[in-house]
Design an enzyme around this catalytic site. Structure first.
Site, short mmCIF file in Angstrom:
data_model
loop_
_atom_site.label_atom_id
_atom_site.label_comp_id
_atom_site.label_asym_id
_atom_site.label_seq_id
_atom_site.Cartn_x
_atom_site.Cartn_y
_atom_site.Cartn_z
N LYS A 203 1.06 -1.25 0.12
CA LYS A 203 0.71 -0.13 -0.01
C LYS A 203 0.87 1.37 0.13
O LYS A 203 2.03 1.71 0.89
CB LYS A 203 -0.92 -0.13 1.46
CG LYS A 203 -2.21 1.17 1.15
CD LYS A 203 -2.79 1.03 2.29
CE LYS A 203 -4.16 1.88 2.72
NZ LYS A 203 -5.00 1.94 3.73
N LYS A 256 -2.29 -1.39 -3.56
CA LYS A 256 -3.56 -0.15 -4.07
C LYS A 256 -1.62 0.84 -4.04
O LYS A 256 -1.23 0.52 -2.91
CB LYS A 256 -3.20 -0.66 -2.79
CG LYS A 256 -4.28 0.47 -2.05
CD LYS A 256 -5.44 0.40 -1.52
CE LYS A 256 -6.49 1.65 -0.94
NZ LYS A 256 -7.07 1.78 0.42
#
Length: 331
Positions: A203, A256
């Site tokens: 992330k 992500k």
């Protein structure tokens, strides 16, 4: 002298839609898609997210309707984000048995089924930023820094609350060191050995999250998240993160954002032997919707092309706010 025409003609397999479908290297199906949804505790009616046209902060009732539509379209999973009426420094609403996500999970489990008979997979985001008054992903020290290990205790408690409310998959997204191990230990210790973990392993500290912070009402009140989310300049670090999470018990891993990190999706896919997810985040959604509204791009084609590219890069599943719409089109 006669012209030399090509014997090998790749265009032969492109000349008709049926031929193109037959030889397509990448396929996209409704079951590959996961729909992120927001449910707000004190909402009297669905609240549109201004920066994400077509996305809403749902009431419990409107969530049930939209979730049913997603399941009917064949969407593979729904992942819930909660917005509590009251926030505090510890994010107490996150693991309250009567917290908004837990209530919503019970609603959806009642409507859509649970366990092997579920119409779609019920998933949860597991973090604190939506629930804390400071907007950060963990418990703070007196100096205002995130206390990694104290935060793990909170994550373990949240995982239990979500599992007991009916989550089939929990998705720790805070990027705390050791979060998967702490959650796996807590779940197994309480008998929730069948609850899977989709780790937000990769992330990035990305500018693409801006509209999400409006939708989830979770913008940090000070500083940013660069101390725990990854530097966009780094790639090798991503592989270290996914391997650590798998060692700690992650069943699936996530990258992500998706669109700006397709190289990372491919590297992760080539490295691990567990399912890989990629999150097509709010900024990706908002840019397409804004450009389409101005007539600058073909909205429908851009949506399907972007989803196909994420699958082509190696993602087994794609979290996308277009999940229901795309699933209907694919069906």
């Amino acid at each position: 002298m006669s012209a030399q025409f090509p014997v090998v003609r790749p265009r032969r397999l492109r000349r008709a839609p049926a031929l193109r479908r037959m030889v397509a290297e990448t396929r996209l199906a409704p079951a590959d898609l996961v729909l992120p949804m927001f449910v707000k505790e004190d909402a009297g009616e669905p609240q549109p997210v201004q920066s994400m046209p077509g996305v809403f902060q749902h009431t419990r009732d409107s969530l049930r309707k939209a979730a049913h539509e997603a399941a009917e379209a064949g969407v593979g999973g729904i992942i819930l984000f909660g917005i509590p009426a009251v926030k505090d420094g510890a994010g107490s609403g996150a693991d309250d048995p009567d917290g908004i996500v837990q209530l919503a999970l019970r609603d959806l489990a009642s409507d859509l089924g649970s366990g092997p008979d579920a119409a779609t997979v019920l998933m949860t985001d597991l973090c604190l930023d939506e629930y804390t008054d400071h907007g950060h992903c963990g418990v703070l020290t007196p100096a205002g820094e995130i206390d990694n290990d104290a935060t793990l205790e909170r994550y373990a408690s949240i995982a239990l609350a979500q599992a007991e409310a009916g989550a089939a998959v929990v998705g720790p997204s805070g990027m705390m060191d050791g979060q998967v191990g702490a959650i796996r230990t807590a779940l197994d210790g309480a008998g929730h050995t069948d609850v899977a973990i989709l780790a937000y392993s990769v992330k990035y500290a990305s500018a693409y999250y801006g509209p999400f912070r409006e939708a989830a009402e979770c913008a940090p009140q000070f500083g940013d998240r660069s101390t725990h989310q990854q530097d966009p300049a780094n790639a090798e670090e991503s592989l270290r993160e996914v391997l650590l999470d798998i060692d700690e018990g992650a069943d699936m891993v996530m990258v992500k954002p998706a669109g700006a990190y397709l190289d990372i999706v491919r590297r992760v896919r080539d490295t691990v032997r567990v399912p890989v997810a990629a999150y097509q985040v709010s900024g990706e959604y908002a840019m397409v919707e804004a450009a389409a509204e101005r007539g600058w791009i073909d909205r429908d084609r851009t949506i399907m092309e972007s989803l196909t590219s994420i699958r082509r890069a190696g993602a087994d599943m794609v979290l996308t706010y277009w999940a229901t719409e795309a699933a209907r089109r694919l069906s």
